[in-house]
Design a protein around this motif. Structure first.
Motif, PDB file in Angstrom:
ATOM      1  N   ASP A 165     -10.747 -14.710  56.402  1.00  0.00           N
ATOM      2  CA  ASP A 165     -12.090 -15.317  56.403  1.00  0.00           C
ATOM      3  C   ASP A 165     -12.054 -16.742  56.944  1.00  0.00           C
ATOM      4  O   ASP A 165     -12.929 -17.140  57.707  1.00  0.00           O
ATOM      5  CB  ASP A 165     -12.656 -15.367  54.972  1.00  0.00           C
ATOM      6  CG  ASP A 165     -13.229 -14.032  54.536  1.00  0.00           C
ATOM      7  OD1 ASP A 165     -13.550 -13.203  55.412  1.00  0.00           O
ATOM      8  OD2 ASP A 165     -13.353 -13.819  53.319  1.00  0.00           O
ATOM      9  N   ARG A 174     -14.443  -7.096  57.226  1.00  0.00           N
ATOM     10  CA  ARG A 174     -15.388  -6.293  56.409  1.00  0.00           C
ATOM     11  C   ARG A 174     -16.022  -5.180  57.247  1.00  0.00           C
ATOM     12  O   ARG A 174     -16.358  -4.117  56.739  1.00  0.00           O
ATOM     13  CB  ARG A 174     -16.479  -7.183  55.822  1.00  0.00           C
ATOM     14  CG  ARG A 174     -15.978  -8.084  54.709  1.00  0.00           C
ATOM     15  CD  ARG A 174     -17.067  -9.017  54.223  1.00  0.00           C
ATOM     16  NE  ARG A 174     -16.530  -9.947  53.244  1.00  0.00           N
ATOM     17  CZ  ARG A 174     -15.814 -11.029  53.557  1.00  0.00           C
ATOM     18  NH1 ARG A 174     -15.565 -11.322  54.819  1.00  0.00           N
ATOM     19  NH2 ARG A 174     -15.347 -11.816  52.608  1.00  0.00           N
ATOM     20  N   ALA A 181     -14.266  -4.451  51.094  1.00  0.00           N
ATOM     21  CA  ALA A 181     -15.263  -5.513  50.901  1.00  0.00           C
ATOM     22  C   ALA A 181     -15.811  -5.614  49.476  1.00  0.00           C
ATOM     23  O   ALA A 181     -15.860  -6.723  48.920  1.00  0.00           O
ATOM     24  CB  ALA A 181     -16.391  -5.344  51.919  1.00  0.00           C
ATOM     25  N   PRO A 182     -16.221  -4.488  48.839  1.00  0.00           N
ATOM     26  CA  PRO A 182     -16.785  -4.636  47.488  1.00  0.00           C
ATOM     27  C   PRO A 182     -15.764  -5.177  46.487  1.00  0.00           C
ATOM     28  O   PRO A 182     -16.085  -6.007  45.649  1.00  0.00           O
ATOM     29  CB  PRO A 182     -17.209  -3.212  47.097  1.00  0.00           C
ATOM     30  CG  PRO A 182     -17.101  -2.389  48.323  1.00  0.00           C
ATOM     31  CD  PRO A 182     -16.251  -3.116  49.315  1.00  0.00           C
ATOM     32  N   HIS A 184     -13.218  -7.152  47.175  1.00  0.00           N
ATOM     33  CA  HIS A 184     -13.006  -8.571  47.443  1.00  0.00           C
ATOM     34  C   HIS A 184     -14.189  -9.405  46.953  1.00  0.00           C
ATOM     35  O   HIS A 184     -13.999 -10.499  46.397  1.00  0.00           O
ATOM     36  CB  HIS A 184     -12.782  -8.798  48.937  1.00  0.00           C
ATOM     37  CG  HIS A 184     -12.486 -10.228  49.273  1.00  0.00           C
ATOM     38  ND1 HIS A 184     -13.451 -11.092  49.716  1.00  0.00           N
ATOM     39  CD2 HIS A 184     -11.338 -10.953  49.184  1.00  0.00           C
ATOM     40  CE1 HIS A 184     -12.908 -12.283  49.901  1.00  0.00           C
ATOM     41  NE2 HIS A 184     -11.632 -12.221  49.592  1.00  0.00           N
ATOM     42  N   ALA A 185     -15.393  -8.866  47.118  1.00  0.00           N
ATOM     43  CA  ALA A 185     -16.582  -9.615  46.661  1.00  0.00           C
ATOM     44  C   ALA A 185     -16.503  -9.855  45.154  1.00  0.00           C
ATOM     45  O   ALA A 185     -16.885 -10.925  44.660  1.00  0.00           O
ATOM     46  CB  ALA A 185     -17.847  -8.852  47.030  1.00  0.00           C
ATOM     47  N   LYS A 189     -15.587 -13.829  42.929  1.00  0.00           N
ATOM     48  CA  LYS A 189     -16.397 -14.503  41.896  1.00  0.00           C
ATOM     49  C   LYS A 189     -15.518 -15.171  40.835  1.00  0.00           C
ATOM     50  O   LYS A 189     -16.015 -15.913  39.994  1.00  0.00           O
ATOM     51  CB  LYS A 189     -17.309 -13.486  41.199  1.00  0.00           C
ATOM     52  CG  LYS A 189     -18.368 -12.911  42.113  1.00  0.00           C
ATOM     53  CD  LYS A 189     -19.388 -12.108  41.294  1.00  0.00           C
ATOM     54  CE  LYS A 189     -20.427 -11.509  42.212  1.00  0.00           C
ATOM     55  NZ  LYS A 189     -20.414 -10.062  42.245  1.00  0.00           N
TER      56      LYS A 189
END
Ligand code: GSH
Length: 200
Positions: A165, A174, A181-182, A184-185, A189
Motif C-alpha cells: 500500500d 486488492r 482485502a476483507p 486486511h481491512a 482497524k
C-alpha cells in the motif's frame, strides 16, 4: 530497551506491532535510523546494517523474527508464536512468506532508487516482481488461515500488504487478490496497525 527502526521499514513495523500487541511499547525507546546514511552507527549493533535491531540487556538482537520471538517470550498474554504443533508451523510459514514478499519488494525499491537508471536490470526487477505475485497468490489461496487469533503470521501478512500500500500503491493488490482485502481491512482497524502507519 532501544529499538533501531525507521517508520517506513516494514520489518521494523512488524517488530513494533509485536511490541504493542504484547503490551511492551512503553519499555521500548524508538531510535530513528536512516539505513542509507553510512555514518548511522548501525554496524556496531548489526554487522549487516539492517533494521530493526532491539538492544536487549545481553546485546543487540536482529533480525525481525528473532526480535519478535524475544518480545513474545517476555509477556503474560496469549503468545503470538503458537507454542507447538501445526499452528506454530503455519504461523511461522506465514511469517516466512510475508517476509519473502517484503525482501523482493525491497530489492525492487533499491534497484529503482539506488541504482542509476542506465545500470538498472529490468530482468532483475521482473524476477522480484514474479516472487511478489507468487507470494500474493499463495496468500490469497490460504487466506482462510488468517482468520482467528492474531499471530506472528497474521502480523507479518498485514505488514507485507501494508508495505505494498505504501510503496507499490499502483499495483492495487486488492484488485488482483480480492480474497485478502476483507481480512486486511479488519486487521487494519487494530490500534497496533494504526499506530505504526508509515509517516515521517
Ligand atoms: N530479514 C531482515 C530484513 C531487514 C531489512 O531488510 N531491513 C531493511 C529495512 S526494511 C534494511 O535495513 N535495509 C538496509 C539494507 O539492506 O542495507 C529482518 O527480518 O529484519
Amino acid at each position: 530497551m532501544k529499538m533501531f527502526y525507521n517508520p517506513f521499514s516494514p520489518f521494523s513495523r512488524k517488530a513494533r506491532i509485536v511490541a504493542i500487541e504484547t503490551g511492551q511499547q512503553d519499555r521500548i525507546e524508538l531510535v530513528l535510523i536512516n539505513t542509507e546514511d553510512p555514518a548511522n552507527g548501525l554496524s556496531a549493533y548489526n554487522p549487516v546494517r539492517k533494521i530493526p535491531v532491539l538492544e536487549a540487556d545481553f546485546g543487540p538482537l536482529y533480525d525481525s523474527p528473532v526480535i519478535c520471538e524475544y518480545l513474545d517470550s517476555r509477556h503474560d498474554g496469549p503468545n503470538l508464536l503458537p507454542a507447538a504443533g501445526e499452528a506454530r508451523w503455519r504461523a511461522l510459514r506465514w511469517q516466512a512468506l510475508a517476509d519473502g514478499l517484503l525482501d523482493a519488494a525491497l530489492l525492487i525499491r533499491y534497484e529503482l532508487n539506488l541504482r542509476q537508471e542506465s545500470g538498472r536490470s529490468e530482468a532483475w526487477i521482473e524476477r522480484q516482481t514474479t516472487k511478489i505475485r507468487n507470494a500474493l497468490d499463495r496468500m490469497e489461496a490460504d487466506a482462510a488461515e488468517l482468520e482467528g487469533p492474531v499471530t506472528i503470521g497474521t502480523i507479518s501478512a498485514a505488514c507485507a500488504l501494508g508495505y505494498l500500500d505504501s510503496r507499490f500503491a499502483d499495483w492495487d493488490w486488492r484488485e488482483t487478490h480480492p480474497g485478502l482485502a476483507p481480512w486486511h481491512a479488519g486487521f487494519a482497524k487494530r490500534p497496533s496497525y494504526i499506530a505504526t502507519i508509515p509517516r515521517a
